[in-house]
Design a protein around this motif. Structure first.
Motif, PDB file in Angstrom:
ATOM      1  N   PRO A 319       0.610 -14.514  -3.775  1.00 55.56           N
ATOM      2  CA  PRO A 319       1.655 -13.896  -4.277  1.00 55.56           C
ATOM      3  C   PRO A 319       1.142 -12.852  -4.037  1.00 55.56           C
ATOM      4  CG  PRO A 319       1.031 -15.449  -6.184  1.00 55.56           C
ATOM      5  CD  PRO A 319      -0.271 -15.657  -4.553  1.00 55.56           C
ATOM      6  N   MET A 320      -0.554 -12.105  -3.976  1.00 57.98           N
ATOM      7  CA  MET A 320      -0.271 -10.828  -3.490  1.00 57.98           C
ATOM      8  C   MET A 320       0.176 -10.209  -2.666  1.00 57.98           C
ATOM      9  SD  MET A 320      -4.363  -9.165  -4.074  1.00 57.98           S
ATOM     10  CE  MET A 320      -4.812  -9.766  -2.830  1.00 57.98           C
ATOM     11  N   MET A 324       2.808  -8.005  -0.438  1.00 55.43           N
ATOM     12  CA  MET A 324       2.492  -7.207   0.049  1.00 55.43           C
ATOM     13  C   MET A 324       3.394  -7.248   0.719  1.00 55.43           C
ATOM     14  SD  MET A 324      -1.199  -6.020   1.474  1.00 55.43           S
ATOM     15  CE  MET A 324      -1.580  -6.800   2.520  1.00 55.43           C
ATOM     16  N   LEU A 325       3.697  -8.191   1.415  1.00 54.54           N
ATOM     17  CA  LEU A 325       4.615  -7.973   3.192  1.00 54.54           C
ATOM     18  C   LEU A 325       6.230  -7.756   2.845  1.00 54.54           C
ATOM     19  CD1 LEU A 325       4.818  -8.897   5.681  1.00 54.54           C
ATOM     20  CD2 LEU A 325       5.161 -11.033   5.047  1.00 54.54           C
ATOM     21  N   VAL A 326       6.409  -8.037   2.338  1.00 57.06           N
ATOM     22  CA  VAL A 326       7.828  -8.117   1.104  1.00 57.06           C
ATOM     23  C   VAL A 326       8.391  -6.737   1.021  1.00 57.06           C
ATOM     24  CG1 VAL A 326       9.803  -8.640  -0.125  1.00 57.06           C
ATOM     25  CG2 VAL A 326       8.768 -10.594   0.917  1.00 57.06           C
ATOM     26  N   THR A 327       6.862  -5.720   0.017  1.00 59.64           N
ATOM     27  CA  THR A 327       6.954  -4.339  -0.199  1.00 59.64           C
ATOM     28  C   THR A 327       6.806  -3.352   0.827  1.00 59.64           C
ATOM     29  OG1 THR A 327       6.458  -5.014  -2.462  1.00 59.64           O
ATOM     30  CG2 THR A 327       6.635  -3.099  -1.764  1.00 59.64           C
ATOM     31  N   SER A 328       5.904  -4.044   1.993  1.00 57.43           N
ATOM     32  CA  SER A 328       6.116  -3.227   3.283  1.00 57.43           C
ATOM     33  C   SER A 328       6.922  -3.184   3.927  1.00 57.43           C
ATOM     34  CB  SER A 328       4.829  -3.399   3.601  1.00 57.43           C
ATOM     35  OG  SER A 328       4.028  -2.905   5.274  1.00 57.43           O
ATOM     36  N   MET A 329       8.351  -4.310   4.316  1.00 60.19           N
ATOM     37  CA  MET A 329       9.401  -4.645   4.853  1.00 60.19           C
ATOM     38  C   MET A 329      10.154  -3.468   4.424  1.00 60.19           C
ATOM     39  SD  MET A 329       9.243  -8.397   6.018  1.00 60.19           S
ATOM     40  CE  MET A 329      10.423  -8.191   6.623  1.00 60.19           C
ATOM     41  N   VAL A 354      -0.811  -1.116 -12.646  1.00 61.93           N
ATOM     42  CA  VAL A 354      -0.476  -1.691 -13.620  1.00 61.93           C
ATOM     43  C   VAL A 354      -1.351  -2.787 -13.220  1.00 61.93           C
ATOM     44  CG1 VAL A 354       1.015  -3.046 -14.805  1.00 61.93           C
ATOM     45  CG2 VAL A 354       1.159  -0.726 -14.655  1.00 61.93           C
ATOM     46  N   GLY A 355      -1.254  -3.397 -11.961  1.00 63.37           N
ATOM     47  CA  GLY A 355      -1.532  -5.255 -11.627  1.00 63.37           C
ATOM     48  C   GLY A 355      -3.232  -4.859 -12.150  1.00 63.37           C
ATOM     49  N   LEU A 356      -3.876  -3.978 -11.761  1.00 60.86           N
ATOM     50  CA  LEU A 356      -5.395  -4.538 -11.499  1.00 60.86           C
ATOM     51  C   LEU A 356      -5.750  -4.417 -13.417  1.00 60.86           C
ATOM     52  CD1 LEU A 356      -6.239  -1.586  -8.561  1.00 60.86           C
ATOM     53  CD2 LEU A 356      -6.958  -4.438  -8.826  1.00 60.86           C
ATOM     54  N   PHE A 357      -4.573  -3.576 -14.230  1.00 59.46           N
ATOM     55  CA  PHE A 357      -4.789  -3.820 -15.353  1.00 59.46           C
ATOM     56  C   PHE A 357      -4.505  -4.898 -16.034  1.00 59.46           C
ATOM     57  CE2 PHE A 357      -4.315  -3.580 -19.987  1.00 59.46           C
ATOM     58  CZ  PHE A 357      -5.002  -3.095 -20.628  1.00 59.46           C
ATOM     59  N   LEU A 358      -3.680  -5.398 -15.707  1.00 55.13           N
ATOM     60  CA  LEU A 358      -3.406  -7.149 -16.096  1.00 55.13           C
ATOM     61  C   LEU A 358      -4.732  -7.401 -15.645  1.00 55.13           C
ATOM     62  CD1 LEU A 358       0.199  -6.879 -15.536  1.00 55.13           C
ATOM     63  CD2 LEU A 358      -0.440  -6.773 -17.147  1.00 55.13           C
ATOM     64  N   LEU A 359      -4.562  -7.553 -14.340  1.00 57.44           N
ATOM     65  CA  LEU A 359      -6.118  -8.665 -13.697  1.00 57.44           C
ATOM     66  C   LEU A 359      -7.253  -8.643 -14.939  1.00 57.44           C
ATOM     67  CD1 LEU A 359      -6.138  -8.425  -9.804  1.00 57.44           C
ATOM     68  CD2 LEU A 359      -5.211 -10.843 -11.206  1.00 57.44           C
ATOM     69  N   VAL A 377       1.842  -8.190  -8.637  1.00 57.15           N
ATOM     70  CA  VAL A 377       2.310  -6.904  -8.535  1.00 57.15           C
ATOM     71  C   VAL A 377       1.039  -6.237  -8.193  1.00 57.15           C
ATOM     72  CG1 VAL A 377       2.121  -4.697 -10.897  1.00 57.15           C
ATOM     73  CG2 VAL A 377       2.966  -7.459 -11.411  1.00 57.15           C
ATOM     74  N   VAL A 378       0.201  -6.258  -8.183  1.00 56.51           N
ATOM     75  CA  VAL A 378      -1.165  -5.403  -7.732  1.00 56.51           C
ATOM     76  C   VAL A 378      -0.589  -5.287  -5.966  1.00 56.51           C
ATOM     77  CG1 VAL A 378      -3.714  -4.971  -6.230  1.00 56.51           C
ATOM     78  CG2 VAL A 378      -3.243  -5.538  -9.005  1.00 56.51           C
ATOM     79  N   GLY A 379       0.473  -6.563  -5.141  1.00 53.84           N
ATOM     80  CA  GLY A 379       0.370  -6.365  -4.068  1.00 53.84           C
ATOM     81  C   GLY A 379       1.470  -5.619  -3.805  1.00 53.84           C
ATOM     82  N   LEU A 380       2.648  -6.061  -4.726  1.00 51.50           N
ATOM     83  CA  LEU A 380       3.683  -4.461  -4.637  1.00 51.50           C
ATOM     84  C   LEU A 380       3.147  -2.924  -4.593  1.00 51.50           C
ATOM     85  CD1 LEU A 380       6.196  -6.178  -7.770  1.00 51.50           C
ATOM     86  CD2 LEU A 380       6.232  -6.469  -4.862  1.00 51.50           C
ATOM     87  N   GLY A 381       1.862  -3.084  -5.258  1.00 57.55           N
ATOM     88  CA  GLY A 381       1.549  -1.639  -5.151  1.00 57.55           C
ATOM     89  C   GLY A 381       0.826  -1.082  -3.788  1.00 57.55           C
ATOM     90  N   MET A 382       0.410  -2.562  -3.191  1.00 53.42           N
ATOM     91  CA  MET A 382      -0.362  -2.032  -1.970  1.00 53.42           C
ATOM     92  C   MET A 382       0.432  -1.763  -1.234  1.00 53.42           C
ATOM     93  SD  MET A 382      -4.153  -4.415  -1.712  1.00 53.42           S
ATOM     94  CE  MET A 382      -4.921  -4.697  -3.091  1.00 53.42           C
ATOM     95  N   GLY A 383       2.034  -2.331  -0.810  1.00 55.41           N
ATOM     96  CA  GLY A 383       2.505  -3.075   0.016  1.00 55.41           C
ATOM     97  C   GLY A 383       3.694  -1.295   0.130  1.00 55.41           C
ATOM     98  N   CYS A 384       3.394  -1.067  -0.781  1.00 54.40           N
ATOM     99  CA  CYS A 384       3.814   0.730  -0.676  1.00 54.40           C
ATOM    100  C   CYS A 384       3.376   1.490  -0.306  1.00 54.40           C
ATOM    101  CB  CYS A 384       4.259   1.108  -2.719  1.00 54.40           C
ATOM    102  SG  CYS A 384       5.569   0.410  -2.932  1.00 54.40           S
ATOM    103  N   LEU A 385       1.795   1.482  -0.056  1.00 54.45           N
ATOM    104  CA  LEU A 385       0.562   2.266   0.472  1.00 54.45           C
ATOM    105  C   LEU A 385      -0.063   1.860   1.311  1.00 54.45           C
ATOM    106  CD1 LEU A 385      -0.560   2.347  -3.756  1.00 54.45           C
ATOM    107  CD2 LEU A 385       0.179   4.425  -2.154  1.00 54.45           C
ATOM    108  N   MET A 386       0.117   0.831   1.651  1.00 60.30           N
ATOM    109  CA  MET A 386      -0.942  -0.004   3.203  1.00 60.30           C
ATOM    110  C   MET A 386      -0.301   1.186   4.766  1.00 60.30           C
ATOM    111  SD  MET A 386      -3.223  -1.457   2.357  1.00 60.30           S
ATOM    112  CE  MET A 386      -3.062  -2.429   4.154  1.00 60.30           C
ATOM    113  N   GLN A 387       1.076   0.970   4.736  1.00 63.08           N
ATOM    114  CA  GLN A 387       1.444   1.893   6.018  1.00 63.08           C
ATOM    115  C   GLN A 387       1.838   3.000   5.873  1.00 63.08           C
ATOM    116  OE1 GLN A 387       0.474  -0.255   8.631  1.00 63.08           O
ATOM    117  NE2 GLN A 387       0.008  -1.910   7.655  1.00 63.08           N
ATOM    118  N   ILE A 388       2.207   3.645   5.068  1.00 62.36           N
ATOM    119  CA  ILE A 388       2.603   4.300   4.492  1.00 62.36           C
ATOM    120  C   ILE A 388       1.823   5.366   4.725  1.00 62.36           C
ATOM    121  CG2 ILE A 388       3.699   6.108   2.763  1.00 62.36           C
ATOM    122  CD1 ILE A 388       5.960   5.064   3.960  1.00 62.36           C
TER     123      ILE A 388
END
Length: 530
Positions: A319-320, A324-329, A354-359, A377-388
């Motif tokens: 899930p994470m 991350m993959l989908v959001t990054s694309m 938010v995702g880390l707080f939920l975890l 949720v954490v994966g969505l956040g990382m996907g927005c940040l990893m390559q940007i």
């Protein structure tokens, strides 16, 4: 064969990439996967390696030697590429990595394996930097977002596939093939890069900054050893850790001072005059801190509390990694189509927090479905940040500094992962031992006196009361670790608010000359084409 177009030319940015560029990108993705996959494959094979070679007391050095060599050599590879040409330095790093892999597979004792792993790490330091810098040369920033999904996909594949591939290879072919498997893949990348990649050959009259390289290597080595040994091999307040902290601080302060005087500095400090570059370095450090901490403690929680097997705990990270993959694309496509990107660091910082707080709210009753949602949720956040972060960092410097910009951003992420694993690990271990002492008394203290992390076999042997106490202890430990991660992620959100949305350099000549943040331009130095 026609030469591969350079960044800033109309052909590169004109929609469909030439075939030669696509072949090079495939080779670069293979090299990137080699760099990311190695430690994850070897981790699965370690029990078998120790069983054959012995040397259990030196086990941690098999990973530490590789990590140290990778971190220390990363800035040097970036600078060498800027000075003497990226193609040559990248191919050299592949050859060194493959030589280290072959030698590691032939190791006859633990000492040899540790030494050969260091050789392998030296090459690995140039793989990731070379990939990022060459993509920076080939593809204009405006077009580069298209390939974020490809890079994120390789990262997700390495994280999920590494343990599975490592286990399969070790069980069927033997642990030595965990290293030999790199050879055919690396050879493919080497041949493709050699035949198809055409970049300008650079001739620099300047000498390599050996003093700066030595000071930086000593400083990074000390930092990594502090984060690796602190709280495990040595107490945080022990003389050895204090000595390493002192050496590290002195070396890094000396390095910064020397960079202001060196003729050809390893890390030109002027790149930090760009606000965006500095902010991306900070965000990259935080992403490394959070990401590697999460991938360390989530499988531990899933195995100890939710009863997942070692193999399934890797798959339960889907899930994470999928988010991350989908959001990054999506982020890459939107950035390419609109040229706007500031929304992604801001959104990524918010989602990651938010995702880390939920975890951190997970306990012994949390279902796999619920934890999967939190991970997404954490994966969505990382996907927005990893390559940007890499995209904006490269857009903020001149073409002549592309290598050091890529290596510096990579180094900050690497150091962030070291600090994340160390600090979150120390908090986790302390909390687990406290809760075990509270719930299981002397037995609990005895169970966790050597390590707060138990494998499945050790956990199965515990009395039921001690096992339940350990599940509560792990739940409490992950609560503290993820809460710390959420607090650190807030800093990424704050930093992203101050990012200045500078137009990405496009494919045309006018766009290529557009100034970046801090006055950077895309003008390449005068070079002799290969």
């Amino acid at each position: 064969m026609a030469e591969t177009p350079q960044a800033g030319t109309g052909e590169t940015g004109a929609g469909k990439q030439p075939r030669s560029v696509r072949v090079v990108l495939l080779a670069l993705m293979i090299a990137m996967m080699l760099a990311m996959l190695d430690n994850m494959i070897i981790g699965t094979a370690m029990p078998t390696i120790v069983g054959e070679l012995g040397g259990l007391e030196h086990l941690s050095w098999v990973v530490t030697a590789y990590t140290l060599a990778t971190a220390a050599s990363t800035p040097l590879w970036g600078k060498l590429g800027d000075m003497y040409g990226r193609k040559g330095s990248f191919m050299t790093s592949i050859v060194i990595f493959l030589a280290g892999s072959a030698l590691s597979g032939m190791a006859q004792d633990m000492g040899q394996l540790i030494g050969f792993r260091a050789v392998q790490g030296l090459g690995a330091g140039g793989l990731m930097v070379g990939v990022m810098a060459i993509i920076g040369d080939l593809i204009p920033p405006r077009e580069r977002g298209k390939y974020q999904g490809m890079m994120a996909g390789v990262m997700a594949l390495a994280m999920i596939g590494g343990p599975l591939v490592g286990g399969t290879i070790t069980d069927h072919w033997g642990w030595r093939w965990s290293f030999y498997i790199n050879l055919p893949l690396g050879a493919i990348a080497l041949v493709a890069v050699s035949a198809v990649l055409h970049l300008p050959r650079k001739r620099s009259q300047a000498r390599i900054d050996y003093l700066g390289a030595a000071l930086l290597t000593i400083g990074i080595t000390a930092v990594v050893l502090v984060t690796t040994w602190g709280g495990t091999e040595y107490a945080w307040t022990s003389a050895r850790i204090m000595e390493l902290i002192g050496i590290g601080v002195a070396a890094l302060v000396g390095f910064v001072f020397w960079q202001t005087r060196a003729a050809e500095p390893i890390v030109p400090l002027h790149i930090f005059r760009s606000r965006n570059f500095t902010l991306m370095s900070v965000i990259g450090f935080i992403v490394g801190f959070v990401m590697f901490g999460a991938t360390l403690f989530l499988p531990l929680y899933q195995q100890s509390v939710q009863g997942a097997s070692a193999t399934n705990s890797g798959l339960l990270l889907l899930p994470m990694l999928g988010a991350m993959l989908v959001t990054s694309m999506v982020a890459g496509r939107v950035t390419t189509n609109t040229g706007r990107y500031k929304i992604f660091p801001v959104l990524g910082g918010a989602l990651m927090t938010v995702g880390l707080f939920l975890l951190s709210t997970m306990d012994t009753d949390t279902t796999r479905f619920t934890s999967g949602l939190y991970m997404a949720v954490v994966g969505l956040g990382m996907g927005c940040l990893m390559q940007i972060t890499m995209l904006v960092a490269q857009n903020s410097v001149e073409m002549k500094d592309m290598g050091v910009a890529s290596s510096s951003t990579t180094l900050f992420r690497t150091l962030g992962s070291s600090f994340g694993v160390a600090i979150m690990g120390a908090l986790f271990n302390h909390r687990v031992q406290d809760v075990m002492a509270e719930r299981a008394g002397a037995l609990g203290s005895k169970v966790t006196e050597s390590s707060a992390q138990l494998d499945a076999a050790s956990l199965a042997k515990l009395p039921e009361a001690a096992r339940e106490a350990y599940q509560h202890a792990v739940s409490s430990g992950t609560h503290g670790a993820f809460l710390l991660g959420a607090a650190v992620a807030v800093l990424a959100l704050v930093a992203s608010v101050f990012v200045k949305e500078v137009p990405l350099k496009g494919a045309g000549p006018q766009a290529a000359d557009a100034p970046g943040d801090g006055g950077a331009t895309a003008k390449a130095p005068v070079t002799e084409a290969v």
